[in-house]
Each structure stands twice: as structure tokens, then as C-alpha cells.
Scaffold this motif. Structure first.
Motif, short mmCIF file in Angstrom:
data_model
loop_
_atom_site.label_atom_id
_atom_site.label_comp_id
_atom_site.label_asym_id
_atom_site.label_seq_id
_atom_site.Cartn_x
_atom_site.Cartn_y
_atom_site.Cartn_z
N LEU A 33 1.02 -1.25 0.06
CA LEU A 33 -0.25 0.07 0.09
C LEU A 33 0.67 1.37 0.13
CD1 LEU A 33 -2.81 -0.65 2.47
CD2 LEU A 33 -2.94 -0.55 0.10
N GLY A 34 2.12 1.21 0.65
CA GLY A 34 2.76 2.25 0.78
C GLY A 34 3.52 2.64 -0.59
N LEU A 35 3.84 1.48 -1.28
CA LEU A 35 4.44 1.62 -2.72
C LEU A 35 3.29 2.43 -3.64
CD1 LEU A 35 6.53 -1.43 -3.19
CD2 LEU A 35 7.29 0.77 -2.71
N ILE A 36 1.92 1.73 -3.52
CA ILE A 36 0.97 2.28 -4.27
C ILE A 36 0.58 3.84 -4.07
CG2 ILE A 36 -1.28 2.02 -4.74
CD1 ILE A 36 -1.19 -1.15 -4.60
N GLY A 37 0.69 3.97 -2.71
CA GLY A 37 0.26 5.36 -2.33
C GLY A 37 1.45 6.44 -2.66
N LEU A 38 2.47 6.09 -3.01
CA LEU A 38 3.56 6.98 -3.38
C LEU A 38 3.27 7.67 -4.68
CD1 LEU A 38 6.93 5.03 -2.55
CD2 LEU A 38 6.00 7.23 -1.35
N SER A 39 2.44 6.82 -5.61
CA SER A 39 2.01 7.35 -6.76
C SER A 39 0.88 8.60 -6.62
CB SER A 39 1.55 6.28 -7.87
OG SER A 39 0.62 5.79 -7.46
N GLY A 40 0.05 8.22 -5.57
CA GLY A 40 -1.02 9.27 -5.59
C GLY A 40 -0.75 10.31 -4.39
N ASN A 41 -0.71 9.93 -2.96
CA ASN A 41 -0.73 10.65 -1.95
C ASN A 41 0.69 10.30 -1.35
OD1 ASN A 41 -0.77 12.12 0.43
ND2 ASN A 41 -2.84 11.49 1.07
N VAL A 42 1.69 11.10 -1.57
CA VAL A 42 3.24 10.82 -1.14
C VAL A 42 3.15 10.78 0.30
CG1 VAL A 42 5.38 11.71 -1.28
CG2 VAL A 42 4.00 12.02 -3.39
N ALA A 43 2.49 11.69 1.24
CA ALA A 43 2.52 11.53 2.43
C ALA A 43 1.96 10.34 3.16
CB ALA A 43 1.61 12.69 3.08
N ALA A 44 0.79 9.88 2.70
CA ALA A 44 0.33 8.53 3.26
C ALA A 44 1.14 7.41 2.80
CB ALA A 44 -1.30 8.50 2.39
N GLY A 45 1.63 7.60 1.32
CA GLY A 45 2.41 6.26 1.06
C GLY A 45 3.79 6.24 1.80
N LEU A 46 4.18 7.47 2.23
CA LEU A 46 5.51 7.44 3.30
C LEU A 46 5.12 6.91 4.48
CD1 LEU A 46 7.40 10.80 1.89
CD2 LEU A 46 8.05 8.35 1.54
N LEU A 47 3.96 7.07 5.06
CA LEU A 47 3.55 6.71 6.34
C LEU A 47 3.34 5.18 6.53
CD1 LEU A 47 2.68 7.36 9.09
CD2 LEU A 47 0.33 7.48 8.27
N PHE A 48 2.83 4.57 5.31
CA PHE A 48 2.49 3.26 5.11
C PHE A 48 4.06 2.72 4.98
CE2 PHE A 48 -2.02 3.82 4.16
CZ PHE A 48 -2.46 2.74 4.87
N LEU A 49 4.75 3.20 4.16
CA LEU A 49 6.01 2.62 4.17
C LEU A 49 6.98 2.48 5.42
CD1 LEU A 49 7.53 3.76 0.62
CD2 LEU A 49 7.00 1.55 1.22
N LEU A 50 6.65 3.54 6.20
CA LEU A 50 7.48 3.78 7.58
C LEU A 50 6.97 2.68 8.49
CD1 LEU A 50 9.30 5.20 9.60
CD2 LEU A 50 7.32 6.58 10.08
N VAL A 51 5.64 2.64 8.55
CA VAL A 51 4.94 1.43 9.40
C VAL A 51 5.35 0.18 8.94
CG1 VAL A 51 2.54 0.84 10.05
CG2 VAL A 51 3.05 3.28 10.20
N SER A 52 5.18 0.01 7.79
CA SER A 52 5.53 -1.49 7.12
C SER A 52 6.80 -2.05 7.51
CB SER A 52 5.28 -1.44 5.84
OG SER A 52 5.86 -0.92 4.82
#
Length: 134
Positions: A33-52
Motif C-alpha cells: 500500500l505504501g508503494l502504491i500510495g507513493l504514486s497518489g498521496n506521497v505523505a500517506a505512501g511514506l507513512l505506510f512505508l514507514l509503518v511497514s
């Protein structure tokens, strides 16, 4: 990080393994989800990447701890120790054990014991006679 994770983790290998599996099941989808989120909402994508990354790091440390516990465990089982003891026991000890287990009766035990005592060397005979009386 290893010490910190294992300070709060369960002490049993089963508990650590269960938490590592749950962490993997949560961490991998969060990473995707973090990788997918990087293409749309960068802040949410980075948050998911950090948590994961944190969840997968903890799962990896727990898995490493279980592997270390398994490697530190004795390689032999109690049954292996018994087999080694059986191989090292004297014929009289084997006879006593078989008598105690009920595999031979009184008459057979006494007959075989007399045969063993007669066939042993004189210095061994004295020590074995003392051991039989114990």
C-alpha cells in the motif's frame, strides 16, 4: 534493536513465531500500500512505508531470535541420551535393567547373573558382586 524487541516479546519460541507471522501478514500489505500510495498521496505512501518497515523489522528480529534459540538448543533428545547410555552400560547393568523392566523373570536373572559373574575377570568380579548387593 534486537535486545529491545526481545525484552518485550514472549519468551516461548511459539509466541515469538506467532507474533512474527502476524507482523509479516500486516507488514507486507502495508508495504505494498505504501508503494502504491507513493504514486497518489506521497505523505500517506511514506507513512505506510514507514509503518511497514518497522513491522517487518520487528518480525525479522523475532524470527532471528527463534532461529538463535533453535541453534542454541541441544542437538540430542532425551531418547538419544538413553540410547548412548544403553550402549555404554555393562552386561550386568543391561541384565539388571531388563529385569527391572520385567523382560526376564527371577530364575533367568539369577542364572544369567551367575554366568556373567563367572566369565568376568577376578578383579571385576569383586566390584560387580558388590554392585549387585547394593
Amino acid at each position: 534493536m534486537y535486545e529491545l524487541v526481545h525484552r518485550y516479546a514472549p519468551h516461548s519460541p511459539a509466541g515469538r513465531t506467532a507474533i512474527a507471522i502476524i507482523g509479516g501478514l500486516l507488514g507486507v500489505p502495508a508495504f505494498v500500500l505504501g508503494l502504491i500510495g507513493l504514486s497518489g498521496n506521497v505523505a500517506a505512501g511514506l507513512l505506510f512505508l514507514l509503518v511497514s518497515t518497522v513491522i517487518l523489522g520487528i518480525s525479522g528480529q523475532l524470527t532471528l531470535g527463534v532461529v538463535r534459540q533453535a541453534n542454541a538448543a541441544p542437538a540430542s533428545s532425551p531418547q538419544d541420551d538413553q540410547q548412548i547410555d544403553d550402549a555404554n552400560e555393562t552386561p550386568i547393568e543391561t541384565l539388571r535393567r531388563r529385569y527391572a523392566e520385567g523382560k526376564i523373570d527371577d530364575e533367568a536373572f539369577e542364572r544369567r547373573l551367575d554366568q556373567l559373574i563367572e566369565t568376568e575377570e577376578p578383579e571385576q568380579r569383586k566390584t560387580e558382586n558388590e554392585r549387585v548387593l547394593e
